[in-house]
Scaffold this motif. Sequence first.
Motif, PDB file in Angstrom:
ATOM      1  N   GLY A  91       0.805  -1.279  -0.062  1.00  0.00           N
ATOM      2  CA  GLY A  91       0.019   0.015   0.049  1.00  0.00           C
ATOM      3  C   GLY A  91       0.725   1.269   0.028  1.00  0.00           C
ATOM      4  O   GLY A  91       0.344   2.234  -0.137  1.00  0.00           O
ATOM      5  N   ARG A  92       2.131   1.244   0.085  1.00  0.00           N
ATOM      6  CA  ARG A  92       3.130   2.303   0.077  1.00  0.00           C
ATOM      7  C   ARG A  92       2.826   3.072  -1.209  1.00  0.00           C
ATOM      8  O   ARG A  92       3.192   2.149  -2.077  1.00  0.00           O
ATOM      9  CB  ARG A  92       4.462   2.044   0.562  1.00  0.00           C
ATOM     10  N   GLU A  93       2.920   4.306  -1.286  1.00  0.00           N
ATOM     11  CA  GLU A  93       2.753   4.885  -2.594  1.00  0.00           C
ATOM     12  C   GLU A  93       3.829   4.872  -3.712  1.00  0.00           C
ATOM     13  O   GLU A  93       3.688   4.272  -4.657  1.00  0.00           O
ATOM     14  CB  GLU A  93       2.699   6.661  -2.204  1.00  0.00           C
ATOM     15  N   GLU A  94       5.206   4.764  -2.941  1.00  0.00           N
ATOM     16  CA  GLU A  94       6.444   4.742  -3.884  1.00  0.00           C
ATOM     17  C   GLU A  94       6.404   3.343  -4.396  1.00  0.00           C
ATOM     18  O   GLU A  94       6.827   2.752  -5.427  1.00  0.00           O
ATOM     19  CB  GLU A  94       7.714   5.056  -2.959  1.00  0.00           C
ATOM     20  N   ILE A  95       5.823   2.382  -3.727  1.00  0.00           N
ATOM     21  CA  ILE A  95       5.758   0.747  -4.025  1.00  0.00           C
ATOM     22  C   ILE A  95       4.912   0.635  -5.098  1.00  0.00           C
ATOM     23  O   ILE A  95       5.085   0.019  -6.145  1.00  0.00           O
ATOM     24  CB  ILE A  95       5.538  -0.261  -2.861  1.00  0.00           C
ATOM     25  N   TYR A 103       9.184   3.279 -11.667  1.00  0.00           N
ATOM     26  CA  TYR A 103      10.029   4.023 -10.610  1.00  0.00           C
ATOM     27  C   TYR A 103       8.805   4.858  -9.705  1.00  0.00           C
ATOM     28  O   TYR A 103       7.873   4.945 -10.579  1.00  0.00           O
ATOM     29  CB  TYR A 103      10.870   5.140 -11.134  1.00  0.00           C
ATOM     30  N   GLY A 104       9.020   4.948  -8.527  1.00  0.00           N
ATOM     31  CA  GLY A 104       8.341   5.584  -7.619  1.00  0.00           C
ATOM     32  C   GLY A 104       8.839   6.427  -6.519  1.00  0.00           C
ATOM     33  O   GLY A 104       9.894   6.013  -6.040  1.00  0.00           O
ATOM     34  N   GLU A 105       8.278   7.405  -5.926  1.00  0.00           N
ATOM     35  CA  GLU A 105       8.946   8.181  -4.925  1.00  0.00           C
ATOM     36  C   GLU A 105       7.937   8.747  -4.024  1.00  0.00           C
ATOM     37  O   GLU A 105       6.739   9.022  -4.344  1.00  0.00           O
ATOM     38  CB  GLU A 105       9.891   9.249  -5.495  1.00  0.00           C
ATOM     39  N   SER A 106       8.315   9.147  -2.762  1.00  0.00           N
ATOM     40  CA  SER A 106       7.118   9.901  -2.065  1.00  0.00           C
ATOM     41  C   SER A 106       8.011  10.293  -0.730  1.00  0.00           C
ATOM     42  O   SER A 106       9.286  10.020  -0.505  1.00  0.00           O
ATOM     43  CB  SER A 106       6.090   8.753  -1.373  1.00  0.00           C
ATOM     44  N   THR A 107       7.397  11.102   0.083  1.00  0.00           N
ATOM     45  CA  THR A 107       8.010  11.538   1.325  1.00  0.00           C
ATOM     46  C   THR A 107       6.976  11.451   2.351  1.00  0.00           C
ATOM     47  O   THR A 107       5.841  11.498   2.190  1.00  0.00           O
ATOM     48  CB  THR A 107       8.361  13.070   1.081  1.00  0.00           C
ATOM     49  N   ARG A 108       7.342  11.582   3.442  1.00  0.00           N
ATOM     50  CA  ARG A 108       6.588  11.565   4.633  1.00  0.00           C
ATOM     51  C   ARG A 108       7.110  12.086   5.921  1.00  0.00           C
ATOM     52  O   ARG A 108       8.248  11.816   6.056  1.00  0.00           O
ATOM     53  CB  ARG A 108       6.344   9.796   5.057  1.00  0.00           C
ATOM     54  N   ASP A 109       6.259  12.918   6.560  1.00  0.00           N
ATOM     55  CA  ASP A 109       6.701  13.726   7.695  1.00  0.00           C
ATOM     56  C   ASP A 109       6.492  12.968   8.997  1.00  0.00           C
ATOM     57  O   ASP A 109       5.412  12.193   9.122  1.00  0.00           O
ATOM     58  CB  ASP A 109       6.204  15.121   7.585  1.00  0.00           C
ATOM     59  N   SER A 110       7.549  13.285   9.900  1.00  0.00           N
ATOM     60  CA  SER A 110       7.380  12.852  11.089  1.00  0.00           C
ATOM     61  C   SER A 110       7.351  13.825  12.232  1.00  0.00           C
ATOM     62  O   SER A 110       8.308  14.631  12.064  1.00  0.00           O
ATOM     63  CB  SER A 110       8.683  11.791  11.605  1.00  0.00           C
ATOM     64  N   ALA A 111       6.123  14.004  12.647  1.00  0.00           N
ATOM     65  CA  ALA A 111       5.905  15.203  13.527  1.00  0.00           C
ATOM     66  C   ALA A 111       6.766  14.825  14.756  1.00  0.00           C
ATOM     67  O   ALA A 111       7.275  16.244  15.296  1.00  0.00           O
ATOM     68  CB  ALA A 111       4.440  15.335  14.080  1.00  0.00           C
TER      69      ALA A 111
END
Length: 168
Positions: A91-95, A103-111
Motif C-alpha cells: 500500500g505504500r505510495e512509492e511501491i 519508478y516511484g517516490e514519496s515523502t512522509r513527515d514525522s511530527a
Amino acid sequence: AIFKNIFFTAIAVFLLSCICILGVLYPYFSEKSRQDLEDQAAGLAAAMEECGGDFLSKVEGVDTRITWIAGDGTVLCDSQSDPAAMENHAGREEIRQALETGYGESTRDSATLLQTTMYAARRLEDGTVLRISAGQLSFLTVALGLLQPMLIVCLLAVVLSALLAVNP
C-alpha cells in the motif's frame, strides 16, 4: 532614539534576510537530496540486477535504508529491521508507483522527529522492488538550528553598539 530605531531596523533586516535565504536554499537542497536518492536507487537497482539478492548482504556503510520488497508487498530484506516483523508494503505510495511505472517516490513527515523521510523505489526485472530511504531535516528544524547563531550575532551587535555608543 535614532540609535534605537537604526538598531532595531538593522536587526529586523538581518532576521528577514536569514529567513529569505533559508526559504530559497531549503527547497534547492531538498530537490538535490531527492535527485541524489533517485540516482542511488538507480545504481543499487542495477547492482541488484547484476548480482542478485545476495548483493544486499554485502552492502555496508550506506547512509540510506535499503528495503527489498516482493511484488505482493512482502518485505524480503531490510538493512535496518527484521523483514519478518515488518508489515506488508503493497500500500505504500512509492511501491505502488514502482510496480506500475518502474519508478516511484514519496515523502512522509514525522511530527515527533521533526524530520522528513524521502523514499525512492525501482522495480527490478523479476518483479520485486528495491526501495531506499533517507531522512532530511524539516524546515522547522533547520530554522531552529539557525536560531542560536543568529542570536549570538544579535547579541554581539548589541554589545558592539553599546560600546560604540559609550565611547564616541
